[in-house]
Design a protein around this motif. Structure first.
Motif, PDB file in Angstrom:
ATOM      1  N   ILE A  26       0.826  -1.215   0.000  1.00  0.00           N
ATOM      2  CA  ILE A  26       0.000   0.000   0.000  1.00  0.00           C
ATOM      3  C   ILE A  26       0.859   1.264   0.000  1.00  0.00           C
ATOM      4  O   ILE A  26       0.718   2.097  -0.892  1.00  0.00           O
ATOM      5  N   PRO A  27       1.785   1.410   0.971  1.00  0.00           N
ATOM      6  CA  PRO A  27       2.632   2.618   0.889  1.00  0.00           C
ATOM      7  C   PRO A  27       3.466   2.666  -0.383  1.00  0.00           C
ATOM      8  O   PRO A  27       3.680   3.749  -0.938  1.00  0.00           O
ATOM      9  N   ILE A  28       3.916   1.505  -0.875  1.00  0.00           N
ATOM     10  CA  ILE A  28       4.719   1.530  -2.102  1.00  0.00           C
ATOM     11  C   ILE A  28       3.863   2.014  -3.271  1.00  0.00           C
ATOM     12  O   ILE A  28       4.266   2.904  -4.029  1.00  0.00           O
ATOM     13  N   LEU A  29       2.667   1.452  -3.391  1.00  0.00           N
ATOM     14  CA  LEU A  29       1.798   1.855  -4.502  1.00  0.00           C
ATOM     15  C   LEU A  29       1.465   3.339  -4.421  1.00  0.00           C
ATOM     16  O   LEU A  29       1.398   4.030  -5.438  1.00  0.00           O
ATOM     17  N   THR A  30       1.261   3.847  -3.182  1.00  0.00           N
ATOM     18  CA  THR A  30       0.933   5.264  -3.034  1.00  0.00           C
ATOM     19  C   THR A  30       1.999   6.133  -3.689  1.00  0.00           C
ATOM     20  O   THR A  30       1.700   7.128  -4.334  1.00  0.00           O
ATOM     21  N   GLY A  31       3.245   5.740  -3.512  1.00  0.00           N
ATOM     22  CA  GLY A  31       4.302   6.574  -4.074  1.00  0.00           C
ATOM     23  C   GLY A  31       4.571   6.280  -5.535  1.00  0.00           C
ATOM     24  O   GLY A  31       5.045   7.155  -6.259  1.00  0.00           O
ATOM     25  N   VAL A  32       4.259   5.062  -5.980  1.00  0.00           N
ATOM     26  CA  VAL A  32       4.726   4.632  -7.304  1.00  0.00           C
ATOM     27  C   VAL A  32       3.694   4.856  -8.405  1.00  0.00           C
ATOM     28  O   VAL A  32       4.008   5.390  -9.466  1.00  0.00           O
TER      29      VAL A  32
END
Lengths: 462, 325
Positions: free
Chosen positions: B248-254
């Motif tokens: 989730i945090p990775i997708l938010t940034g990517v």
């Protein structure tokens, strides 16, 4: 050069910079009186990396301050003249300190510590003939009688002298710290609360390197000269001020916007929140560089169409620098604002804020007494973390052509000018190297400090 | 899901209107078209006729918001605001200062931009996530410490240095690839290898640290301890539990940057002479071609908003708790 008196000049960026420094000092004094803030800052000082970074940043700050004290020197009075006339050129204290580096201009490129020019020219021989050769530099190594034979020896003796001064400064600092820490033993063992040994080590390295550079600069161009023969060492030191200005003045715009809007949005909610969220979503949705480019282009048109507003070239490039900081600030407050809004949302539900509201404490007072102080750790962390990004951004922006005035010394303009010469063979690498190394040291120190500050202030414990 | 999408797109409209108004204010209110004409034609000795001609050629001679002279609906449509700003909503960008159609130029340049940006993005993501996972696997060992030190050092180096240094070392000293330029088809990898590599290297420092922080936060959770207590191997914990839950945090940034890949990279494209949108933008900025800059600002914000919607959609793929409502 200031023998006939001078008139101080306070450029807009100088005023803002010193204002910021004053705010910093006041903030420091405030933190000193509050035990919990003092503890946080002490945690920064306990970490060797934190102390080392602070020493390096302080040295850069000192250069920046010296370069921010501006004045206009009086011209020598002409016969029969009663009032003093001041030079149109604005100079800084750093310019005075580095007077010889500033005025000893060669004809064109010369390598670091060179005695001869970098490109061949037609040299007149004593017997009247001509020859293509590398001519002697006008200033670099001019004190040598036989430039080829004495060169290495002279450089070594300069280095030794400079290193000796550096070691002396280092020993002085060691002595001072030993007294301050309560004895040599305590200092050597690092028994004091703060990491003074690390600070001293960093200081020693800085002092020795600076000592050698300054000593060499007395007879040579330490980092060579650029296309028009200006000393690169001097230009690099001048760039430090620009980098510091970009990194710090931007916060003058970011902080008020982010703090005020973030708290308002988080505390009041409702339509206030909607409007503020809309505002930062709009700003956020424009890619940063493009927004900056658009704003800077318009600013250039504006400054170009109002030449009558600026008395000197320094004032014009100064206005451009300030405008750039302003633009960078307006485009970069959104991230911090969002963080502060989220934190305020949490804070307003806490018991002490609820209690204050139930007691009928005026809203402004709640915001200032109960909400704002509890957001400050986020603000401080964001402040330190943004600095390095801004310094790096300046170089890129100058490359794109939307940075500082091309006549203002900055890391970006140095790199930009040197980039054109990379295709040359042999390569002109020294301006690039000097700019990159100084930028690297500055940004690295800022990044290290940011890490330590985040660890020290983040209540989650990093 | 479609109802959700439509609603999100409706929300996007006011934001685009805001972007539009903001750019319009920047380009036409801060400086009048007369000011811009004077700047473009050289500040000194410009005749009023020359200014007038410049404005007519580019359609800046109309009133900004309200045309008194026109009839009916023309009062609103025959204005600079309608012509230059509102038309963008149907992707009608008009012509650049050199007379070429901006929309066509954008179509042509999208390909080269993507050819650089997409491999950089995918490769960069793979390299940084693996590097971060490795550091987390060896956490609290000297390897982790020095890995972080390398990351901090790498993020302190200017991106310009990577490009200039890479061009110098690989192209000039080792003669491995051409120093700049672009070719289609089979020739492309030769030109793309270096810019993609430098793009990846430039991003390693900050991204790795960011992912490492995310993973470390996840690895201290209770479910990880439970998994270990069950005897799950450390590698399975890392890939099966930590990486999955950190999505989730990775997708938010990517995800949000994926649409923006179309815009290309300003600096890399310009250094390597790649005819993409990034170098188009830089050229426009340096030539003070305001029409192009305006168009790119608009496209950029459209793509950003698309990215935000995609981000929300992607959450449903990795987290079954997230649903559209």
């Amino acid at each position: 050069m200031i023998g006939h008196g001078f008139e101080t000049v306070v450029l807009w960026t100088d005023a803002c910079f010193f204002l910021l420094l004053a705010a910093f000092v006041v903030g420091g004094m405030h933190a000193w009186r509050r035990p919990h803030l003092r503890r946080s800052w002490a945690r920064v000082g306990e970490r060797p990396a934190g102390m080392a970074a602070m020493v390096v940043l302080l040295v850069f700050l000192l250069i920046g301050i010296l370069d921010s004290l501006h004045f206009r020197a009086a011209l020598p009075p002409a016969a029969g003249q009663t009032e003093t006339i001041y030079a149109t050129e604005v100079t800084s204290v750093l310019d005075v300190v580095m007077h010889s580096q500033r005025t000893d201009v060669e004809r064109t490129y010369s390598a670091p510590l060179a005695t001869h020019a970098f490109v061949k020219e037609t040299v007149e021989l004593p017997d009247g003939g001509q020859r293509r050769d590398f001519p002697r530099l006008v200033h670099g190594g001019a004190h040598l009688e036989d430039a080829t034979q004495d060169h290495t020896g002279d450089i070594v003796s300069h280095l030794v002298l400079g290193a000796a001064v550096g070691v002396g400064l280092s020993l002085l600092a060691a002595a001072g710290l030993s007294v301050f820490n309560g004895g040599v033993k305590r200092f050597v063992r690092g028994e004091a609360q703060l990491a003074w040994r690390s600070a001293w080590l960093t200081w020693s390295v800085v002092a020795v390197v600076a000592g050698m550079l300054v000593s060499l600069a007395q007879g040579y161009h330490v980092f060579g000269t650029d296309k028009v023969g200006q000393d690169v060492f001097y230009l690099t030191l001048k760039s430090v001020r620009t980098a510091l200005m970009i990194g710090t003045l931007t916060t003058l715009v970011t902080l008020p916007l982010a703090i005020a809007l973030g708290i308002l949005a988080g505390y009041f909610g409702g339509w206030v929140d909607d409007v503020i969220q809309y505002l930062y979503t709009v700003l956020n949705s424009i890619p940063g560089v493009l927004l900056i480019a658009a704003a800077v282009l318009m600013m250039q048109v504006f400054i170009g169409n109002h030449p009558e507003w600026f008395a000197t070239a320094a004032e014009r490039s100064d206005a451009r620098l300030l405008a750039l900081c302003f633009i960078l600030g307006v485009t970069s407050w959104t991230g911090l604002c969002r963080l502060l809004r989220g934190e305020t949302l949490k804070l307003r539900e806490l018991e002490y804020v609820q209690a204050a509201r139930a007691f009928g404490v005026p809203t402004v007072r709640i915001l200032l007494r109960h909400v704002l102080p509890n957001l400050m750790h986020i603000v401080i962390i964001a402040l330190v973390m943004d600095f390095s990004g801004l310094v790096l951004a300046e170089a890129v922006l100058s490359y794109v052509g939307i940075g500082v005035d091309p006549n203002m010394a900055s890391f970006g303009t140095l790199i930009n000018a040197a980039r054109m010469e990379l295709a040359r063979d042999p390569m002109v690498w020294w301006s690039l190297a000097a700019a990159f190394v100084f930028m690297f040291v500055l940004v690295l120190a800022a990044n290290l400090l940011a890490d330590v500050v985040r660890d020290a202030f983040d209540p989650r414990g990093g | 899901m479609w109802a959700y999408l439509v609603r999100r797109l409706m929300y996007a409209l006011p934001i685009l209107m805001g972007v539009n108004l903001l750019t319009f204010a920047l380009f036409f209110v801060v400086n009048t078209p007369d000011d811009m004409a004077r700047m473009q034609l050289g500040v000194k000795r410009v005749t009023p006729e020359a200014i007038e001609r410049w404005k007519v050629e580019r359609g800046y001679d109309k009133p900004l918001f309200f045309n008194e002279g026109a009839e009916g609906g023309g009062k609103l449509t025959e204005t600079v605001f309608f012509d230059k700003s509102l038309r963008m909503f149907v992707f009608d960008f008009g012509a650049a200062d050199d007379g070429r159609d901006i929309a066509r130029e954008i179509q042509q340049r999208m390909g080269p931009s993507l050819a650089i940006a997409l491999p950089t993005f995918v490769l960069g993501l793979f390299v940084t996530v693996s590097f971060a996972l490795m550091l987390v696997f060896f956490r609290a060992t000297p390897l982790d410490f020095w890995g972080v030190v390398v990351c901090v050092a790498m993020m302190s180096i200017s991106s310009l240095f990577y490009i200039i240094g890479g061009q110098w070392l690989i192209s000039k000293v080792w003669h491995l690839v051409p120093i700049s330029g672009y070719g289609g088809g089979l020739d492309a990898p030769r030109f793309l290898a270096l810019p993609v590599m430098l793009g990846v290297i430039g991003g390693i420092g900050s991204s790795t640290r960011w992912y490492r922080t995310i993973f470390l936060e996840e690895i201290s959770r209770d479910y990880v301890r439970t998994a270990r207590a069950k005897g799950v191997s450390e590698l399975t914990v890392l890939f099966g539990h930590v990486l999955k839950n950190a999505m989730i945090p990775i997708l938010t940034g990517v995800v949000v940057v994926i649409p923006l890949l179309f815009m290309g990279s300003l600096i890399i494209e310009s250094f390597f002479g790649i005819p993409g949108l990034g170098s188009y933008t830089i050229d426009a900025i340096q030539a003070q071609d305001f029409a192009v800059v305006r168009a790119m600002v608009f496209i950029g914000s459209v793509l950003y908003i698309v990215g935000l919607i995609l981000t929300d959609l992607s959450y449903t793929l990795v987290d079954p708790r997230v649903r559209f409502e």
